[in-house]
Design an enzyme around this catalytic site. Structure first.
Site, short mmCIF file in Angstrom:
data_model
loop_
_atom_site.label_atom_id
_atom_site.label_comp_id
_atom_site.label_asym_id
_atom_site.label_seq_id
_atom_site.Cartn_x
_atom_site.Cartn_y
_atom_site.Cartn_z
CE1 TYR A 38 -4.37 1.05 0.05
CE2 TYR A 38 -3.56 2.71 1.56
CZ TYR A 38 -4.55 2.24 0.73
OH TYR A 38 -5.71 2.97 0.57
N GLY A 39 1.83 1.28 -0.99
CA GLY A 39 2.78 2.37 -1.04
C GLY A 39 2.51 3.35 -2.16
CB VAL A 40 4.26 3.96 -5.35
CG1 VAL A 40 4.14 4.88 -6.56
CG2 VAL A 40 5.50 4.34 -4.53
CD GLN A 41 0.72 2.80 -9.84
OE1 GLN A 41 -0.49 2.63 -9.90
NE2 GLN A 41 1.34 3.75 -10.53
CG HIS A 123 7.88 -1.94 -13.20
ND1 HIS A 123 8.12 -1.54 -14.50
CD2 HIS A 123 9.03 -1.69 -12.52
CE1 HIS A 123 9.34 -1.04 -14.59
NE2 HIS A 123 9.92 -1.14 -13.40
N GLY A 152 0.45 6.56 -8.66
CA GLY A 152 -0.82 6.15 -8.05
C GLY A 152 -1.63 7.35 -7.58
CD GLU A 211 10.42 4.67 -13.62
OE1 GLU A 211 9.34 4.23 -13.18
OE2 GLU A 211 11.51 4.08 -13.44
CD GLU A 243 10.72 34.00 -17.79
OE1 GLU A 243 10.53 33.19 -18.73
OE2 GLU A 243 10.04 35.03 -17.66
#
Length: 347
Positions: A38-41, A123, A152, A211, A243
């Site tokens: 239950y981290g990034v995705q 992945h 995610g 990436e 800029e």
């Protein structure tokens, strides 16, 4: 599948028109989808599938991330379990841990991959580089992936807004004869805008290149180069940051996302148009050899080896924080924090 013309090349993609949510729910009606990690995705995919009506559970070790899952509405003992219990209950195992964590947990996951189950990735790393990861799925399970083209967090945000994030999909192993259908159903379930087909190898090589290239590594590099040149020539931090970063991210990139680069050019001043048209090819010619070097490094497996070696070290988190602090504490991104704090609230 729908046939779409992409710049003169026809490609087949899956949209929600020919594969609606109702069909995805029907395909997966008897499945228990176990989101492992239950981290990034994990949060984005899990919450989207839950809100779309799928039978989803989460497997996570107790601690800070477990508490985050509880805060997101997952109920311990009902929809939130320790990892091994979720692996036992799940019929589709969504293996969404980091690449390094997947290597560590693989023996436990493999033990629960009994005949008839499915193994889902976002992945292609673990399977593609199996000689280095030892991730070799049993022959009697379906193996497929859906890879949203973004974080995610973005996947969840767009879902809540009623939109979708495009995803790739691939089938690595079809033990049941229904892996492709299940894979596409998962892609619709997690909130994909449309789905384009790939394979595990092409997914991981394009992803690692992106990436390290335009998505993160290259963009930070060119931000830093332009900012440093402006500062060295007497421009203030505010002027240099605006800029370099602010105008790009807040004004120009939304125009590119809306209608393309040519449309963005057409909606800038003639002076900006002329300069951009004169300089884009020199930048392409200067950076293309770097991208070729990068892609060859990915293709050879060198980048995978670096990731596995470094990310598996016991002091990885501490070293990572030092590297992130270099970005966070740099004048450019300190200026960025100040600029963001001055943005007016949208009413």
């Amino acid at each position: 599948m729908a046939t779409i013309n992409f710049g003169g090349t026809e490609e087949q993609v899956v949209t929600r028109d020919e594969f609606p949510l109702s069909k995805a729910l029907d395909v997966l009606q008897d499945q228990t989808i176990a989101v492992i990690g239950y981290g990034v995705q994990g949060p984005g995919q899990g919450l989207n599938m839950r809100d779309n009506g799928f039978n989803v559970i989460v497997g996570q070790r107790k601690g800070r991330t477990w508490d985050k899952a509880v805060a997101d509405g997952w109920v311990p003992g009902e929809t939130l379990f320790e990892i091994e219990e979720a692996l036992e209950k799940g019929t589709i195992i969504c293996f969404l841990l980091s690449d390094a964590a997947q290597i560590e947990l693989w023996p436990t996951v493999k033990k629960h991959l009994t005949a008839g189950k499915s193994l889902y990735f976002s992945h292609g790393f673990g399977v593609t580089y199996k000689d280095q990861t030892s991730i070799v799925p049993p022959a009697e399970v379906d193996v497929f992936l859906v890879a949203p083209k973004g974080s995610g967090t973005s996947l969840r945000r767009l879902f809540v807004e009623g939109k979708g994030l495009n995803s790739s999909f691939a089938v690595y192993q079809d033990a049941s004869g229904h892996a492709r259908e299940k894979c596409i159903a998962m892609g619709i379930g997690v909130g994909s805008g449309y789905l384009f087909e790939t394979d595990f190898y092409r997914e991981v090589t394009s992803d690692l290149t992106g990436e390290r290239g335009t998505l993160m590594g290259c963009i930070q590099g060119i931000f830093a180069a332009q900012y440093e040149v402006l500062r060295a020539n007497g421009h203030s931090p505010s002027e240099a940051f605006n800029e370099t970063v602010e105008e790009l991210t807040q004004s120009l990139m939304p125009l590119v996302a809306e209608n393309g680069m040519d449309w963005m050019y057409a909606n800038c001043s003639t002076t900006a148009q002329r300069g951009a048209l004169d300089w884009w090819k020199p930048f392409r010619d200067a950076t293309k050899p770097v991208f070729e070097q990068l892609y060859n490094s990915v293709k050879s497996g060198e980048q995978a080896n670096i990731s596995i070696t470094r990310n598996s070290q016991p002091d990885y988190r501490e070293k990572l924080e030092v590297e992130l602090a270099e970005l966070r504490d740099s004048e450019m991104w300190q200026a960025g924090a100040a600029v963001r704090s001055l943005r007016p609230e949208r009413g």
